[in-house]
Design a protein around this motif. Structure first.
Motif: not given
Length: 123
Positions: A16, A18, A65, A80, A82-83
């Motif tokens: 992940s 940010r 995501r 953000q 993710n994955s």
């Protein structure tokens, strides 16, 4: 108006990140803030947008995501992700403006852009 994007880097699939975009010269609280991305050899693609009134929209390719948020006190917008997948590899750009009607998905809807931050996802 300047937008300074940061937070990109080399990560592995499944990680992940940010991303941050700090604005100066414009108070973002009354503007739409957006993220786009551009992979090598491809057109710039809409990722997410956050309206001053609180509405949020996501691009179809990344929905589920990622999450866009803003801190108006810091004049900063975040993304953000993710994955992460190898196909997420791209330069990620933040943008600001007041897009009319359906133009929020297109680059023409925004009048200022950051320099971009590179995200590279290895498999």
């Amino acid at each position: 108006v300047q937008l300074q994007a940061s937070g990109g880097g080399l990560v592995q699939a499944g990680d992940s990140l940010r991303l941050s975009c700090a604005a100066s010269g414009r108070t973002i609280s009354t503007y739409t803030m957006a993220w786009f991305r551009q992979a090598p050899g491809k057109e710039r693609e809409f990722v997410a947008a956050s309206w001053s009134g609180g509405s949020i929209e996501y691009g179809d390719s990344v929905k589920g995501r990622l999450s866009i948020s803003r801190d108006n006190a810091k004049n900063t917008v975040y993304l953000q992700v993710n994955s992460l997948k190898p196909e997420d590899t791209a330069v990620y750009y933040c943008a600001t403006g007041r897009p009319l009607n359906s133009r929020w998905r297109g680059v023409s809807g925004y009048d200022y852009w950051g320099q971009g931050t590179l995200v590279t996802v290895s498999s």
